[in-house]
Design a protein around this motif. Structure first.
Motif, PDB file in Angstrom:
ATOM      1  N   SER A  16     -19.245  97.304  49.431  1.00 45.82           N
ATOM      2  CA  SER A  16     -17.949  97.954  49.240  1.00 45.82           C
ATOM      3  C   SER A  16     -16.869  96.989  49.699  1.00 45.82           C
ATOM      4  CB  SER A  16     -17.883  99.265  50.026  1.00 45.82           C
ATOM      5  OG  SER A  16     -17.885  98.979  51.405  1.00 45.82           O
ATOM      6  N   ILE A  17     -15.646  97.293  49.299  1.00 47.31           N
ATOM      7  CA  ILE A  17     -14.526  96.413  49.594  1.00 47.31           C
ATOM      8  C   ILE A  17     -13.267  97.285  49.595  1.00 47.31           C
ATOM      9  CG2 ILE A  17     -14.727  95.763  47.157  1.00 47.31           C
ATOM     10  CD1 ILE A  17     -13.264  93.304  47.523  1.00 47.31           C
ATOM     11  N   THR A  18     -12.312  96.994  50.446  1.00 48.83           N
ATOM     12  CA  THR A  18     -11.099  97.814  50.437  1.00 48.83           C
ATOM     13  C   THR A  18     -10.197  97.370  49.284  1.00 48.83           C
ATOM     14  OG1 THR A  18      -9.729  96.406  51.838  1.00 48.83           O
ATOM     15  CG2 THR A  18     -11.148  98.001  52.974  1.00 48.83           C
ATOM     16  N   LEU A  23      -7.356  93.122  46.130  1.00 47.29           N
ATOM     17  CA  LEU A  23      -6.090  92.568  45.652  1.00 47.29           C
ATOM     18  C   LEU A  23      -5.957  91.105  46.088  1.00 47.29           C
ATOM     19  CD1 LEU A  23      -3.726  95.604  46.408  1.00 47.29           C
ATOM     20  CD2 LEU A  23      -4.427  94.805  44.159  1.00 47.29           C
ATOM     21  N   GLU A  24      -6.390  90.824  47.338  1.00 48.07           N
ATOM     22  CA  GLU A  24      -6.289  89.469  47.862  1.00 48.07           C
ATOM     23  C   GLU A  24      -7.301  88.548  47.170  1.00 48.07           C
ATOM     24  OE1 GLU A  24      -5.762  89.447  52.230  1.00 48.07           O
ATOM     25  OE2 GLU A  24      -6.731  87.475  52.094  1.00 48.07           O
ATOM     26  N   LEU A  25      -8.519  89.038  47.057  1.00 46.17           N
ATOM     27  CA  LEU A  25      -9.600  88.263  46.445  1.00 46.17           C
ATOM     28  C   LEU A  25      -9.285  87.872  45.006  1.00 46.17           C
ATOM     29  CD1 LEU A  25     -12.253  87.757  48.016  1.00 46.17           C
ATOM     30  CD2 LEU A  25     -13.325  89.469  46.549  1.00 46.17           C
ATOM     31  N   LYS A  26      -8.733  88.826  44.266  1.00 45.68           N
ATOM     32  CA  LYS A  26      -8.446  88.576  42.849  1.00 45.68           C
ATOM     33  C   LYS A  26      -7.021  88.056  42.637  1.00 45.68           C
ATOM     34  CE  LYS A  26     -10.957  89.078  40.022  1.00 45.68           C
ATOM     35  NZ  LYS A  26     -11.939  88.044  39.578  1.00 45.68           N
ATOM     36  N   ARG A  27      -6.356  87.777  43.765  1.00 46.04           N
ATOM     37  CA  ARG A  27      -4.993  87.215  43.742  1.00 46.04           C
ATOM     38  C   ARG A  27      -3.994  88.062  42.953  1.00 46.04           C
ATOM     39  NH1 ARG A  27      -6.159  82.394  46.131  1.00 46.04           N
ATOM     40  NH2 ARG A  27      -8.230  81.621  45.630  1.00 46.04           N
ATOM     41  N   PRO A  43      -1.668 104.953  47.107  1.00 50.79           N
ATOM     42  CA  PRO A  43      -0.384 104.440  47.589  1.00 50.79           C
ATOM     43  C   PRO A  43      -0.573 103.274  48.568  1.00 50.79           C
ATOM     44  CG  PRO A  43      -0.832 106.640  48.486  1.00 50.79           C
ATOM     45  CD  PRO A  43      -1.928 106.327  47.538  1.00 50.79           C
ATOM     46  N   LYS A  44       0.477 102.454  48.691  1.00 51.83           N
ATOM     47  CA  LYS A  44       0.409 101.237  49.527  1.00 51.83           C
ATOM     48  C   LYS A  44      -0.195 101.490  50.899  1.00 51.83           C
ATOM     49  CE  LYS A  44       3.904  98.142  47.824  1.00 51.83           C
ATOM     50  NZ  LYS A  44       4.488  99.001  46.780  1.00 51.83           N
ATOM     51  N   GLU A  45       0.256 102.580  51.543  1.00 49.16           N
ATOM     52  CA  GLU A  45      -0.177 102.811  52.927  1.00 49.16           C
ATOM     53  C   GLU A  45      -1.665 103.156  53.033  1.00 49.16           C
ATOM     54  OE1 GLU A  45       2.238 104.389  51.284  1.00 49.16           O
ATOM     55  OE2 GLU A  45       2.029 106.566  51.425  1.00 49.16           O
ATOM     56  N   LYS A  46      -2.298 103.436  51.893  1.00 47.61           N
ATOM     57  CA  LYS A  46      -3.731 103.773  51.947  1.00 47.61           C
ATOM     58  C   LYS A  46      -4.616 102.648  51.406  1.00 47.61           C
ATOM     59  CE  LYS A  46      -3.384 108.796  51.784  1.00 47.61           C
ATOM     60  NZ  LYS A  46      -3.444 109.967  50.909  1.00 47.61           N
ATOM     61  N   GLN A  47      -3.990 101.540  51.002  1.00 47.35           N
ATOM     62  CA  GLN A  47      -4.778 100.486  50.354  1.00 47.35           C
ATOM     63  C   GLN A  47      -5.670  99.716  51.335  1.00 47.35           C
ATOM     64  OE1 GLN A  47      -2.018  98.281  47.867  1.00 47.35           O
ATOM     65  NE2 GLN A  47      -1.689 100.047  46.534  1.00 47.35           N
ATOM     66  N   ASP A  48      -5.270  99.689  52.626  1.00 47.39           N
ATOM     67  CA  ASP A  48      -6.092  99.022  53.650  1.00 47.39           C
ATOM     68  C   ASP A  48      -7.347  99.826  53.962  1.00 47.39           C
ATOM     69  OD1 ASP A  48      -4.527  96.833  53.963  1.00 47.39           O
ATOM     70  OD2 ASP A  48      -3.375  97.630  55.658  1.00 47.39           O
TER      71      ASP A  48
END
Lengths: 67, 196
Positions: A16-18, A23-27, A43-48
């Protein structure tokens, strides 16, 4: 795990991956975007904290100014 | 089965479509939907028509200085007086979007600024689940017609545009690409409504 990212198959070496890690991995660096996992908007605040698992459908939409 | 335009118009007349913004995308999309016979259009825009807008927006020189929503209602009545047009002169936000667009079968995202696009998509998904949004992203400049396409993200979210070009001083929004994108949004709306 195997997921669908913007209608294309993608394979990752992890179980699994957050959303933020993906988003970072796939730039996907562009700031204004909408992320949906299996049809649910994250939403942004839940993406982590939101995890993506095997078989998930991830859609990322960049929002460009202009209209 | 044979289906005539009159039957299509009849079917589309039952529905209500929200249009968030009456600039390049919203004004052109509204004109196309009015011609197609959509029953009710709910349009919200607080802006006033400026001379510079006429390079792509569905207004006329004599309308400079008018509120876009008021001028658009006037133009739509000239195109198809059978369309019921409801206008709001409001800056849309998380609080008023569910009220203004309540009862809409589809909502067209027709803003200029990316922040507003994001806000509208988030608000409708959160507050109006079951209402599809047809958004636009990437339409600046000219040429590259075939880069502009429709992507169905899922039943609740569609995007039209190239998802790449952003407007800037040397890449302004212009009538051809804005028009293609707006017509494409209208086409997606018609497709959604014809399945209902």
């Amino acid at each position: 795990m195997d997921i669908t990212l913007n209608n294309r198959p993608e394979t990752f070496e992890r179980e699994s991956i957050t959303v933020s890690e993906l988003l970072e991995l796939k730039r996907f660096t562009f700031r204004l975007r909408v992320v949906k996992v299996n049809g649910i908007l994250i939403p942004k605040e839940k993406q982590d904290s939101t995890l993506i698992h095997n078989g998930d459908n991830v859609q990322i939409l960049y929002l460009m100014s202009g209209g | 089965m044979m289906i005539r335009f009159a039957d299509i118009q009849d079917h589309l007349s039952q529905f209500r479509v929200g249009i968030a913004g009456a600039g390049g995308l919203g004004s052109n999309c509204a004109a196309t939907l009015a011609r197609s016979g959509v029953g009710t259009l709910v349009i919200s825009d607080f802006d006033v028509i400026e001379k510079e807008n006429l390079n792509r927006q569905y207004y006329f020189t004599g309308q400079i200085g008018m509120k876009k929503s008021v001028a658009l209602k006037e133009n739509l009545a000239r195109i198809n007086p059978d369309v019921f047009v409801i206008i709001y002169q409001k800056k849309l936000n998380r609080e008023n979007i569910p009220v203004i667009f309540s009862g809409c079968d589809v909502i067209v995202e027709a803003f200029d600024k990316a922040e507003m696009k994001e806000m509208l998509i988030e608000t409708v998904h959160e507050m109006m689940p079951g209402t599809p949004v047809v958004a636009a992203s990437g339409l600046a400049g000219w040429g590259k017609s075939n880069d502009i396409r429709h992507r169905k993200i899922d039943d609740m979210l569609h995007v039209c545009g190239d998802e790449a070009t952003e407007t800037s001083d040397d890449l302004p929004p212009m009538a051809p690409r804005v028009g293609i994108t707006a017509a494409m949004q209208a086409n997606v709306v018609v497709e959604i409504l014809m399945k209902k």
